[in-house]
Design a protein around this motif. Structure first.
Motif, short mmCIF file in Angstrom:
data_model
loop_
_atom_site.label_atom_id
_atom_site.label_comp_id
_atom_site.label_asym_id
_atom_site.label_seq_id
_atom_site.Cartn_x
_atom_site.Cartn_y
_atom_site.Cartn_z
N TRP A 42 0.76 -0.99 -0.06
CA TRP A 42 0.04 -0.01 -0.13
C TRP A 42 0.91 1.27 -0.16
CZ3 TRP A 42 -0.68 -3.39 4.00
CH2 TRP A 42 0.05 -3.45 5.06
N TRP A 43 2.08 1.32 -0.74
CA TRP A 43 3.03 2.26 -0.75
C TRP A 43 2.90 2.96 -1.80
CZ3 TRP A 43 7.26 -1.49 1.15
CH2 TRP A 43 7.04 -1.97 2.46
N GLU A 48 6.48 6.64 1.22
CA GLU A 48 6.14 5.25 1.08
C GLU A 48 6.65 5.03 -0.22
OE1 GLU A 48 2.00 4.75 2.02
OE2 GLU A 48 2.60 4.74 4.26
N GLY A 76 -3.71 4.53 3.77
CA GLY A 76 -2.91 4.26 4.79
C GLY A 76 -3.08 2.90 5.55
N GLN A 99 2.94 -7.48 1.23
CA GLN A 99 3.43 -6.88 2.30
C GLN A 99 2.78 -7.41 3.71
OE1 GLN A 99 2.67 -2.75 1.83
NE2 GLN A 99 2.83 -2.08 3.93
N HIS A 101 2.58 -7.66 8.18
CA HIS A 101 3.01 -7.11 9.29
C HIS A 101 3.73 -8.29 10.08
CE1 HIS A 101 0.71 -3.53 9.00
NE2 HIS A 101 2.03 -2.92 8.96
N HIS A 153 9.62 -0.22 12.11
CA HIS A 153 8.93 1.19 12.07
C HIS A 153 8.67 1.58 13.78
CE1 HIS A 153 8.21 3.40 8.51
NE2 HIS A 153 7.46 2.28 7.85
N TRP A 201 -8.18 3.75 12.20
CA TRP A 201 -7.03 3.23 12.51
C TRP A 201 -5.88 4.09 13.31
CZ3 TRP A 201 -2.54 4.48 10.27
CH2 TRP A 201 -2.39 5.06 9.03
N TRP A 258 -4.19 9.46 7.17
CA TRP A 258 -3.14 9.97 7.96
C TRP A 258 -2.54 11.34 7.27
CZ3 TRP A 258 2.36 9.85 6.69
CH2 TRP A 258 2.45 9.12 5.61
N LEU A 306 6.76 -1.96 14.84
CA LEU A 306 6.08 -2.89 13.99
C LEU A 306 7.00 -2.98 12.94
CD1 LEU A 306 4.40 -0.99 11.23
CD2 LEU A 306 4.14 0.26 13.58
N ASP A 308 7.33 -4.01 8.48
CA ASP A 308 6.77 -4.57 7.24
C ASP A 308 7.55 -5.94 6.95
OD1 ASP A 308 4.95 -2.70 6.84
OD2 ASP A 308 6.53 -1.35 6.80
N LYS A 342 12.41 5.38 3.79
CA LYS A 342 11.03 4.95 4.24
C LYS A 342 10.62 5.58 5.70
CE LYS A 342 7.17 2.44 3.83
NZ LYS A 342 6.50 2.87 5.28
C1 BGC Z 1 2.86 0.16 7.33
C2 BGC Z 1 3.72 1.31 6.88
C3 BGC Z 1 3.18 2.20 6.34
C4 BGC Z 1 1.92 2.79 7.21
C5 BGC Z 1 1.04 4.06 6.63
C6 BGC Z 1 1.77 0.68 8.06
O1 BGC Z 1 0.92 -0.51 8.43
O2 BGC Z 1 3.57 -0.90 8.17
O3 BGC Z 1 4.91 0.76 6.07
O4 BGC Z 1 3.62 3.17 5.71
O5 BGC Z 1 1.01 1.74 7.54
O6 BGC Z 1 0.37 3.43 5.64
#
Ligand code: BGC
Length: 419
Positions: A42-43, A48, A76, A99, A101, A153, A201, A258, A306, A308, A342
């Motif tokens: 989702w980047w 991102e 996001g 991707q 987590h 992160h 979220w 966000w 967290l 990725d 990132k």
């Molecule tokens: C991801 C990040 C991402 C963030 C915002 C998180 O769940 O781990 O890589 O930048 O969401 O989208």
């Protein structure tokens, strides 16, 4: 020109064959191997996308026989991507990699039998000792390891607009919730949004930070494994504090991602925002330099983490291409190319801090020295079911403000999902 049905079917078949061969390479033996590697994330924008581009460039060097195909779905925290992914997996149409987590979220895919064991690749690529043991434990089930982490992160970071804070007389970020409330009052008096906030979220992230302040690291961690009760007085206090915080936020929060809340900060219309450290990269990508950062007030020496990671889905069309992608993700060069852009820090322990921007240098030091707690909003602490239940409880509370109902919903979610 009119074609007969049979001729037009034949033309379409030849066109399809041509299209397929452009995505394949001949191995010289008359068979073809797929070239395309669809990477699902989702980047899609800003920092991102910049991080993903760094990784893709390293992949181009390491894996010249393969072609990166961008399967990103914007939104996001994967709010949209995860839904698209779930339906593709259910239909037997997985991307080559996606991707996920580290932690409980990854365990969902493992339990559903949707991803492959990568233990042999860890041996082959020398990854077993490249990552911290705690992180490896979060990627491992029954002795098998299922994904390659790209980063770490930090979730519990408070970002601020320095000029706005200065204009309200705030020269130092608060270190307790009480001091924070006093600063939010000063910002309110200036006519800006004291605390910029987004949808469900992002509300869960803010609430988790308040829980860390009110419960401390150990009890907070217990919320996710059944060790801490959600009906306790500590949690009631956290809900009260969170409810007070909401009074300092933008009322249109439920419609904001966000990045919309971040824009209030960049435009000088907001003072503070709680967000993960992808915000550092995003502010840099958007060339906004006037920002401050500190740990959320009252979180002290707690690093909410967290990670990725990328997986090899069962039935991926191009497993060899995926393995090349995963090898790049786990390599020192790949982690540097990705994480410098990132906002995160390398999951590998052998990265040189000096190669990173100032924010990440501080995060690398904190990661080594502070108490680590996981994040539910970003899957390290809780399963996708638990996360979904909490997101909807937060969203509901945002509109009805019913604290008793919120705590009851949290208790119900935990009794169903916490383990
Ligand atoms: C991801 C990040 C991402 C963030 C915002 C998180 O769940 O781990 O890589 O930048 O969401 O989208």
């Amino acid at each position: 020109m009119r074609l007969t049905r049979r001729v037009s079917v034949a033309v379409a078949a030849v066109a399809a064959l041509l299209a397929a061969t452009t995505a394949c390479s001949s191995d010289g033996g008359g068979t073809t191997a797929p070239k395309d590697v669809e990477v699902f994330t989702w980047w899609a924008d800003g920092g991102e996308k910049a991080g993903l581009d760094g990784l893709v460039s390293q992949f181009g060097t390491d894996c010249a026989n393969f072609t990166f195909v961008n399967g990103a779905v914007a939104g996001g925290a994967g709010a949209n991507a995860k839904q698209v992914l779930a339906s593709r997996l259910a239909q037997g149409d997985p991307p080559d990699t996606f991707q996920a987590h580290a932690g409980a979220e990854l365990n969902d895919y493992i339990a559903a039998g949707q991803i492959e064991d990568l233990s042999a690749q860890y041996q082959e690529w020398g990854l077993t000792n490249a990552f911290p043991k705690g992180l490896i434990d979060n990627l491992t089930v029954d002795g098998k390891i299922y994904s390659v982490p790209a980063n770490i992160h930090r979730a519990n970071v408070l970002w601020g607009n320095k000029a706005v804070l200065a204009s309200a007389g705030i020269t130092q970020d608060a270190t307790s919730l009480d001091a924070f409330f006093a600063d939010l009052e000063k910002l309110k008096a200036k006519g800006v949004t004291p605390l910029a906030l987004g949808r469900d979220w992002t509300q869960l992230m803010l609430f988790e930070s308040v829980l860390i302040s009110d419960l401390g690291a150990a009890k907070f961690t217990g919320l996710w494994n059944g060790g801490t009760k959600w009906d306790s007085a500590d949690v009631t206090k956290a809900i009260t504090d969170y409810q007070k915080l909401l009074t300092y936020t933008n009322t249109d929060r439920d419609t904001f991602d966000w990045t919309d809340a971040e824009k209030l900060i960049m435009d000088g219309k907001g003072g503070y925002q709680l967000m993960g450290d992808w915000e550092a990269a995003d502010l840099d990508a958007k060339k906004f330099t006037g920002y401050s950062y500190s740990v959320f007030p009252g979180n002290g020496n707690t690093f909410q983490w967290l990670a990725d990671s990328f997986v090899l889905p069962k039935g991926a069309p191009n497993p060899e291409g995926t393995k090349c992608w995963l090898k790049t993700v786990g390599s020192a060069a790949g982690q540097q190319a990705f994480n410098t852009k990132k906002g995160s820090i390398p999951a590998r322990t052998d990265a040189a801090a000096s190669a990173f921007p100032a924010y990440q240098q501080a995060a690398i030091a904190d990661w080594k020295s502070q108490a680590q707690v996981p994040s539910c909003a970003h899957g390290s602490a809780c399963s996708q079911g638990f996360q979904g239940a909490l997101n909807s409880a937060m969203g509901k509370f945002s509109s009805d403000g019913n604290a008793t109902a919120l705590q009851a919903a949290l208790v119900a979610a935990a009794s169903q999902f916490a383990k």
